[in-house]
Design a protein around this motif. Structure first.
Motif, PDB file in Angstrom:
ATOM      1  N   GLY A  48       0.972  -1.285   0.063  1.00 29.50           N
ATOM      2  CA  GLY A  48       0.051  -0.046   0.144  1.00 29.50           C
ATOM      3  C   GLY A  48       0.796   1.319   0.077  1.00 29.50           C
ATOM      4  O   GLY A  48       0.728   2.341  -0.750  1.00 29.50           O
ATOM      5  N   ARG A  49       2.128   1.160   0.730  1.00 24.90           N
ATOM      6  CA  ARG A  49       3.053   2.419   0.907  1.00 24.90           C
ATOM      7  C   ARG A  49       3.418   2.350  -0.565  1.00 24.90           C
ATOM      8  O   ARG A  49       4.217   3.540  -0.943  1.00 24.90           O
ATOM      9  N   LEU A  50       3.641   1.433  -1.497  1.00 25.28           N
ATOM     10  CA  LEU A  50       4.405   1.375  -2.564  1.00 25.28           C
ATOM     11  C   LEU A  50       3.479   1.911  -3.836  1.00 25.28           C
ATOM     12  O   LEU A  50       3.690   1.940  -4.924  1.00 25.28           O
ATOM     13  N   GLY A  51       2.003   1.944  -3.291  1.00 27.23           N
ATOM     14  CA  GLY A  51       1.009   2.148  -4.211  1.00 27.23           C
ATOM     15  C   GLY A  51       0.209   1.345  -5.082  1.00 27.23           C
ATOM     16  O   GLY A  51      -0.300   1.319  -5.936  1.00 27.23           O
ATOM     17  N   ILE A  52       0.353   0.018  -4.253  1.00 27.48           N
ATOM     18  CA  ILE A  52      -0.427  -1.083  -4.690  1.00 27.48           C
ATOM     19  C   ILE A  52      -1.632  -1.060  -3.874  1.00 27.48           C
ATOM     20  O   ILE A  52      -1.706  -1.649  -2.657  1.00 27.48           O
ATOM     21  N   ARG A  53      -2.570  -0.372  -4.584  1.00 29.02           N
ATOM     22  CA  ARG A  53      -3.953  -0.236  -4.068  1.00 29.02           C
ATOM     23  C   ARG A  53      -4.992  -1.042  -4.552  1.00 29.02           C
ATOM     24  O   ARG A  53      -6.111  -1.032  -3.964  1.00 29.02           O
ATOM     25  N   THR A  54      -4.960  -1.328  -5.757  1.00 25.51           N
ATOM     26  CA  THR A  54      -6.037  -2.114  -6.600  1.00 25.51           C
ATOM     27  C   THR A  54      -5.642  -3.639  -6.891  1.00 25.51           C
ATOM     28  O   THR A  54      -4.179  -3.697  -6.782  1.00 25.51           O
ATOM     29  N   LEU A  55      -6.647  -4.170  -7.353  1.00 25.87           N
ATOM     30  CA  LEU A  55      -6.430  -5.683  -7.678  1.00 25.87           C
ATOM     31  C   LEU A  55      -5.415  -5.424  -8.876  1.00 25.87           C
ATOM     32  O   LEU A  55      -4.797  -6.291  -9.323  1.00 25.87           O
ATOM     33  N   GLY A  56      -5.662  -4.515  -9.784  1.00 25.11           N
ATOM     34  CA  GLY A  56      -4.901  -4.446 -10.986  1.00 25.11           C
ATOM     35  C   GLY A  56      -3.556  -4.073 -10.560  1.00 25.11           C
ATOM     36  O   GLY A  56      -2.599  -4.706 -11.072  1.00 25.11           O
ATOM     37  N   ASP A  57      -3.091  -3.213  -9.469  1.00 29.05           N
ATOM     38  CA  ASP A  57      -2.082  -2.704  -9.111  1.00 29.05           C
ATOM     39  C   ASP A  57      -1.370  -4.311  -8.487  1.00 29.05           C
ATOM     40  O   ASP A  57      -0.076  -4.763  -8.732  1.00 29.05           O
ATOM     41  N   LEU A  58      -2.164  -4.884  -7.857  1.00 31.81           N
ATOM     42  CA  LEU A  58      -1.463  -6.356  -7.334  1.00 31.81           C
ATOM     43  C   LEU A  58      -1.156  -7.234  -8.620  1.00 31.81           C
ATOM     44  O   LEU A  58       0.113  -7.894  -8.499  1.00 31.81           O
ATOM     45  N   HIS A  59      -1.974  -7.419  -9.197  1.00 31.50           N
ATOM     46  CA  HIS A  59      -1.628  -8.379 -10.449  1.00 31.50           C
ATOM     47  C   HIS A  59      -0.371  -7.805 -11.184  1.00 31.50           C
ATOM     48  O   HIS A  59       0.574  -8.600 -11.629  1.00 31.50           O
ATOM     49  N   LEU A  60      -0.285  -6.628 -11.493  1.00 26.82           N
ATOM     50  CA  LEU A  60       0.892  -6.136 -12.031  1.00 26.82           C
ATOM     51  C   LEU A  60       2.109  -6.317 -11.202  1.00 26.82           C
ATOM     52  O   LEU A  60       3.325  -6.643 -11.753  1.00 26.82           O
ATOM     53  N   ALA A  61       2.178  -6.038  -9.969  1.00 22.26           N
ATOM     54  CA  ALA A  61       3.338  -6.197  -8.928  1.00 22.26           C
ATOM     55  C   ALA A  61       3.609  -7.558  -8.995  1.00 22.26           C
ATOM     56  O   ALA A  61       4.889  -7.906  -9.082  1.00 22.26           O
ATOM     57  N   VAL A  62       2.691  -8.442  -8.927  1.00 24.54           N
ATOM     58  CA  VAL A  62       3.134 -10.184  -9.042  1.00 24.54           C
ATOM     59  C   VAL A  62       3.916 -10.352 -10.363  1.00 24.54           C
ATOM     60  O   VAL A  62       4.847 -11.099 -10.458  1.00 24.54           O
ATOM     61  N   ALA A  63       3.325  -9.872 -11.258  1.00 19.69           N
ATOM     62  CA  ALA A  63       4.045  -9.984 -12.816  1.00 19.69           C
ATOM     63  C   ALA A  63       5.252  -9.162 -13.071  1.00 19.69           C
ATOM     64  O   ALA A  63       6.164  -9.524 -14.018  1.00 19.69           O
TER      65      ALA A  63
END
Ligand code: SF4
Length: 544
Positions: free
Chosen positions: A182-197
């Motif tokens: 959350g502090r890095l800007g991962i706030r939505t499901l799309g952010d999470l998928h992008l971060a994992v990839a």
């Protein structure tokens, strides 16, 4: 069934996660079988439910698996088979996002089992806590094993190769990761998928540098510790574009750029077009080391017919200064020389560099014998006759139909005589000249207009605002420092099928020789295309 179509923009605190772990008889999804399923569902940090069952695999459990998990044949003898478990598991998982540690294993295992029993596979992508940890906490941890992460975050449940305990441990690690995320800007499901990839893992933490950028068109500047500009880019959406560098741009150059970056500055612009112009201007100003075209403007050159001389000659020069007629800028002195040779093919100007006044005399060179120079050097012609030649050349630059026709005829004659190398050289020279003439006309129109308005293919109106190129001299040729700004506008207009709505002053059509120029270029480009990409590249001499 697990929800396949959750909106990527949904905030993470509204997402239901299914955190799952499987114990199996081995590592192969096709040959091995599931012996235990443990799963928990969470939303907004709150546990919603727990699912746990042993599964009778219908095959013996290998001893090494029993040693690892403690699950043996006796323990699963009375457990339900997978066919009886799957319906309730799918009901439990409905609407949730699949999460597991090393999720590929559990995800593919479960999908193979579902297909074997006649169900649709789970929709990708799964969320893998190991991959997420690699983006968020590596290299602060020596590895991303579940036990290591549990130790790192001091979460309460220890994994022990049993499905429910491992699923609970994984869920606790997930929440710890999402808190940092959350502090890095991962706030939505799309952010999470992008971060994992994401692949650019070493600098993923710097993604917060994009936090203050707006979702608006503009220009962004990556800066190093000393405030030097490392890279300039433009985008229709500043924040998304800058974040994408951290999410998965695997180019080595990007890795090095992110390594050195300590700040990202965004400059919002009123439109994509303004952003393009500003980007070109800033690249020229800062010459950033990570912009390939940072210093290319320094190579640009012009062709000058030096009218300060008694017997003017063509020169390749770096700036359009002094008294003369100019063509350019060209992408390099080499291309300017090609255009010079094309003009000298058609006009017998002198080419020697010795200073010459009206009364200067010296012996002529071989060009005089070949009829390729009027030879003012030995008094064969005087300033008046030579001046007619110069005026004819200048007039041809304005109305180039005859000139292009003559050069094209010469090129064809060489080909007909099977002098193919010479014909190819003549074609390159002709194309360098024709493209420069065409560019010069477009630029004159562009820079001369006080206001332009277009409609694009989607019906959107694009206004070319007054003053967008205000720092560019409204004359052609303009200084090479401004060449990339003009080129940015030119390519913006060329890339789109646009309808002209308004022009101030109105377009003066037809342009003298414009149709000839257009046709000659079309023929040259078609000939290059016919001969394949290599030939087309070789025969694109202007390079701008
Ligand atoms: S013929 Fe005379 S004027 Fe022409 S290029 Fe040769 S030396 Fe110069």
């Amino acid at each position: 069934m697990i929800q396949p179509t959750l909106e990527e923009g949904i905030p993470l605190h509204e997402v239901t996660f299914l955190v799952i772990d499987l114990e199996t008889t081995g590592g192969s999804p096709t040959d091995s079988r599931i012996t235990e399923i443990g799963a928990v569902t969470y939303r907004g940090g709150e546990r919603l439910g727990t699912f746990h069952t042993l599964v009778n695999p219908g095959v013996p459990i290998p001893p090494f698996i029993t040693r690892l998990t403690g699950i043996d044949d006796l323990e699963v003898a009375d457990a339900p088979p997978l066919a009886a478990v799957l319906p309730s598991l799918l009901e439990f998982a409905r609407g949730a996002v699949f999460v597991a540690h090393n999720a590929r294993f559990d995800f593919s295992f479960l999908n193979v089992a579902l297909e074997r029993h006649g169900y649709d596979p789970l929709p990708p992508p799964p969320v893998c806590t190991a991959r997420l940890a690699r983006r968020i906490v590596w290299p602060d941890v020596p590895n991303v094993r579940l036990t290591t992460l549990v130790d790192h975050f001091r979460t309460p449940t220890r994994p022990r190769h049993r499905a429910l305990a491992d699923a609970e441990a994984c869920a606790e690690v997930l929440h710890a990761l999402l808190e940092i995320g959350g502090r890095l800007g991962i706030r939505t499901l799309g952010d999470l998928h992008l971060a994992v990839a994401a692949r650019g893992r070493p600098n993923f933490g710097k993604i917060r540098l994009a936090d203050d950028l707006p979702h608006a068109p503009g220009v962004y500047l990556f800066k190093d510790r000393e405030g030097r500009v490392l890279y300039v880019g433009k985008s229709k959406d500043l924040r998304s574009r800058v974040r994408s560098y951290f999410y998965g741009d695997a180019r080595r150059m990007v890795g090095e750029l992110l390594e050195r970056t300590v700040a990202v500055e965004g400059i919002p612009c009123g439109s994509e077009l303004e952003a393009l112009v500003l980007e070109a201007r800033l690249i020229r100003e800062h010459e950033p080391r990570f912009n390939r075209r940072g210093r290319t403007w320094r190579r640009y050159a012009y062709l000058k017919l030096d009218l300060a001389e008694t017997y003017p000659r063509l020169k390749v020069v770096r700036s359009p200064s002094g008294r003369g007629a100019f063509l350019g800028p060209f992408g390099s002195p080499r291309v300017a020389r090609l255009a010079k040779e094309a003009l000298e093919d058609a006009f017998p100007l002198r080419r020697c560099t010795r200073p010459m006044g009206a009364a200067t005399r010296f012996p002529p060179c071989v060009l005089a014998e070949m009829g390729r120079c009027l030879a003012p050097c030995d008094g064969r012609v005087g300033p008046e006759r030579y001046g007619e030649l110069v005026r004819s050349l200048i007039s041809s630059l304005t109305s180039p139909g005859g000139l292009l026709g003559a050069l094209e005829a010469r090129m064809r004659a060489l080909a007909a005589e099977e002098r193919f190398e010479e014909a190819a050289d003549a074609r390159d020279r002709l194309r360098a000249l024709a493209e420069a003439l065409e560019r010069g006309r477009r630029d004159a129109w562009l820079l001369g207009a006080r206001e332009l308005a277009f409609r694009d293919a989607t019906g959107r109106e694009i206004r070319f605002p007054r003053g967008i190129l205000e720092e560019v001299d409204a004359r052609v040729p303009y200084p090479r420092e401004r060449a990339d700004e003009v080129a940015a506008v030119r390519s913006f207009l060329a890339r789109r099928p646009l309808t002209l709505l308004a022009a101030d002053p109105p377009l003066a059509e037809p342009v003298a020789g414009g149709a000839d120029l257009h046709r000659a270029l079309a023929r040259l480009r078609a000939a290059a295309a016919d001969q394949g990409p290599a030939a087309a590249t070789r025969r694109a001499p202007n390079g701008r």
